[in-house]
Design a protein around this motif. Sequence first.
Motif, mmCIF file in Angstrom:
data_model
loop_
_atom_site.group_PDB
_atom_site.id
_atom_site.type_symbol
_atom_site.label_atom_id
_atom_site.label_comp_id
_atom_site.label_asym_id
_atom_site.label_seq_id
_atom_site.Cartn_x
_atom_site.Cartn_y
_atom_site.Cartn_z
ATOM 1 N N LYS A 1 0.820 -1.220 0.000
ATOM 2 C CA LYS A 1 0.000 0.000 0.000
ATOM 3 C C LYS A 1 0.850 1.265 0.000
ATOM 4 C CE LYS A 1 -1.867 -1.305 3.779
ATOM 5 N NZ LYS A 1 -1.200 -2.603 3.776
ATOM 6 N N THR A 2 1.830 1.284 0.890
ATOM 7 C CA THR A 2 2.623 2.500 0.997
ATOM 8 C C THR A 2 3.499 2.687 -0.239
ATOM 9 O OG1 THR A 2 2.584 2.195 3.372
ATOM 10 C CG2 THR A 2 4.155 3.791 2.523
ATOM 11 N N THR A 3 3.988 1.588 -0.790
ATOM 12 C CA THR A 3 4.763 1.683 -2.026
ATOM 13 C C THR A 3 3.903 2.320 -3.119
ATOM 14 O OG1 THR A 3 5.777 -0.410 -1.374
ATOM 15 C CG2 THR A 3 6.221 0.359 -3.590
ATOM 16 N N VAL B 1 4.137 -1.858 9.044
ATOM 17 C CA VAL B 1 5.048 -0.714 8.935
ATOM 18 C C VAL B 1 4.261 0.580 9.152
ATOM 19 C CG1 VAL B 1 6.678 0.500 7.458
ATOM 20 C CG2 VAL B 1 6.459 -1.972 7.297
ATOM 21 N N THR B 2 3.150 0.726 8.438
ATOM 22 C CA THR B 2 2.355 1.940 8.559
ATOM 23 C C THR B 2 1.408 1.822 9.752
ATOM 24 O OG1 THR B 2 2.371 2.052 6.163
ATOM 25 C CG2 THR B 2 0.810 3.483 7.288
ATOM 26 N N VAL B 3 1.415 2.800 10.632
ATOM 27 C CA VAL B 3 0.510 2.728 11.771
ATOM 28 C C VAL B 3 -0.435 3.918 11.853
ATOM 29 C CG1 VAL B 3 2.002 1.275 13.175
ATOM 30 C CG2 VAL B 3 2.233 3.737 13.307
ATOM 31 N N VAL C 1 -5.502 8.154 0.424
ATOM 32 C CA VAL C 1 -5.178 7.999 1.846
ATOM 33 C C VAL C 1 -4.537 6.641 2.071
ATOM 34 C CG1 VAL C 1 -6.089 8.075 4.189
ATOM 35 C CG2 VAL C 1 -7.246 9.338 2.363
ATOM 36 N N ASP C 2 -3.332 6.661 2.622
ATOM 37 C CA ASP C 2 -2.652 5.405 2.962
ATOM 38 C C ASP C 2 -3.049 5.041 4.390
ATOM 39 O OD1 ASP C 2 -0.937 3.242 2.881
ATOM 40 O OD2 ASP C 2 0.808 4.392 3.537
ATOM 41 N N LEU C 3 -3.337 3.774 4.604
ATOM 42 C CA LEU C 3 -3.800 3.353 5.926
ATOM 43 C C LEU C 3 -3.037 2.119 6.395
ATOM 44 C CD1 LEU C 3 -7.413 3.934 4.867
ATOM 45 C CD2 LEU C 3 -6.544 4.847 7.008
#
Lengths: 670, 78
Positions: A15-17, A35-37, A53-55
């Motif tokens: 997702k973040t990539t 990794v993403t919080v 929106v990254d979640l």
Amino acid sequence: MNITFALIGNPNSGKTTLFNQMTGSNQRVGNFPGVTVEKKDGPVRGHKGVTVVDLPGIYSLSPYTAEEVVTRDFLIYEKPDAIINIIDATNIERNLYLTLQLMELNVPMILALNMMDEIHSSGESIDIQKLEEQLGIPVVPISASKNDGVDELTHRAIKCAEHKTKPKNLDFCCGHVHNAIHSIAHLITEEAKAAGLPLRFAAAKIVEGDQPVIDRLKLMEPELDIIQHIVDDMESHLNTDREAAIADMRYAFIESICKECVKKSAPSREHLRSVQIDNVMTHKYFAIPIFLGIMLFVFWLTFGIFGSGLSDLLSLGIDSITQAVDHALSQVNINPALHSLIINGVFAGVGSVLSFIPIILVLFFFLSLLEDSGYMARVAFVMDKLLRKIGLSGRSFIPMLIGFGCSVPAIMATRTLPSERDRKMTIILTPFMSCSAKLPIYAVFTAAFFPNHGPLVMISLYLLGILVGILVGLLLKKTVFEGSPVPFVMELPPYRLPSAKSVTLKMWERAVDFLKRAFTVIFIATIIIWALQSFDFGFNMVSDTGDSMLAGAGKLVAPIFAPLGFSDWRAATALVTGLTAKEAMVSTFAILLGASDTASVTPLLSQLFVPLSAFSFLTFSLLYMPCVAAMAAVRRELGGWKNAILAMSFQTFVAWIAAFLVYQIGSFIF
Amino acid sequence: MKTTLDKLKMGSKGIISNVGGEGALRRRLLDMGLTPNTTVMVRKVAPLGDPIELHLRNYELTIRQEDAGKIEVTEVAE
Ligand SMILES: Nc1nc2c(ncn2[C@@H]2O[C@H](COP(=O)(O)OP(=O)(O)OP(=O)(O)O)[C@@H](O)[C@H]2O)c(=O)[nH]1
Ligand SMILES: [Mg+2]
């Protein structure tokens, strides 16, 4: 038109990539789940008014940990215009499980089938068209890290949001579960509307027995009775309970889809490679020695070879600039107070920490390799049993390892821990893991007092931090944080080759952060310290810093440290300024000892310490309360200043006791 | 042969017949794909004897022995 996309998917699905590709930002990625919080939004490049929106990643809409709640709440209460559901194509079965639940939310949705590069190279294939038909939503194959298909995905996602094309095909249930969901849906139409919940989602959640959702619907007694009856009926027909029935129904549907759409080769090459690497890394006898070996190797390279060599070079450069400026200032006959401020204040203070950038970057280089390779999750796997002895789980190891870099992201990473008790304990223990900002202090002190045993002393400090962490953990487990250990359920991602881009980014981010601090917090701190040590309480410039304001204040605090072997006011002052940022301690010594450049701090330190008291001072610096940035993170995660202050007083107390023992036992022996 | 997941030897496979336990943990296990009729392989036991690594649905999952003990399986003969 304004459009907001939510990026939803399993942890570690990329997702973040994808977020970084779509927005051009540099959010943290890593090859381990969690990794993403926090949620993070950004404008999509080249499309005005479109936000993504990254979640945090989730496995299902029944959240399990604190950061997963963020995602579910965002989906249900803030209602994005469309969902981009990103799934890891190499792990399609488990990833589609969430997809089926997302489809029930009645929100426009598109599927991004990620990691297609790995699918292609392993000789597997996925029939995209068939998948689209079966699921009834658009599917776009992409490879986020290679930026393949991302533009097409964006276009189609925008179209999907504009036309509001909602998932149509929801009949993936059959038989008794199907009947139960439909009967309940009829029954609760009004209540679901009133509560603002998608009908199909609410009905499925009721069948599953999700209490928060049932409460939110505010159902009446008679309806609840009917529902109970329907569920009992279903359970007795299927001969399982409601939770298993729903999970089973979803997985059964997924299996039937995959049978049609996915052509598996024999176990893929990547997978085999991953298994082979793992056979070594988590080997019955070698796993723990390998882990210790890797850590020692990393620290040895950081301090022994690369880091310190590069730092010495850089400090030569900084020193010659300082001398040049000093010379120039003398030539133009500048006011002596100003001259002193520039050379003895700013240059000594800021210059003395700048030269340590290489050490920190080298350490971060290795830490990012650990994060991106997939080894991090293995360490959690190997260490779980040990951590359980101090009442934690293997998952707590990940924040602690991140803590060797910086406590702030480490403390935030505790959100992935499933129990409050684990979270709190990990937050208290993580700062004992020596962060990279303390490296300059160790480097200066070891150069001064242990020139022949530098790496050994450094590593012993790291080990001491870990040892104290273990002891304190045991103590906490026996006292404040009693209770049984929480379960440990974690996915182990495949090993991946860390990408140069991601590793460079992480080092760059750290360098920028360090420079920013050097030119803001430390810059200001050095000016204040310079002023406080240059003037007395009557604002006259002093010739001996011992008469200055700072000395006056420092002497009040200093006696506390007398039993630890260092009662000089300058040591006490450094510990206080270290709270702004740990590396500020080095700046403080530079200014207070009147060192004009980095190299000359080292010999001057022997005015204040002997080797034993130096080690005691290092012990205290290692363990006492963290810097303001970390304090703020602790406050946020512990939910208030009261707990945070309690935690930090406790850490400082532990530091005092440890340094006391080091000094007293040391004096006894030597 | 009916047994529980923690009793399976390294490298052997079983088909899940029932997932015991309760509450959030049980739901998480189901969500992760440990549902009835799924084939699971015990890939590895951690060096210190716990937890264990499972292979199912084409991915790797690790859970504790204690929780594996709540999962009933029928061992598959190779
Ligand atoms: N081979 C390959 N690897 C990828 C791809 N996209 C992402 N990755 C890797 O997958 C791992 C996870 O990526 P992230 O973007 O951090 O995943 P995430 O979904 O944000 O994970 P969480 O924040 O933990 O939920 C990283 O190691 C990436 O480099 C891809 O298209 N191909
Ligand atoms: Mg992420």
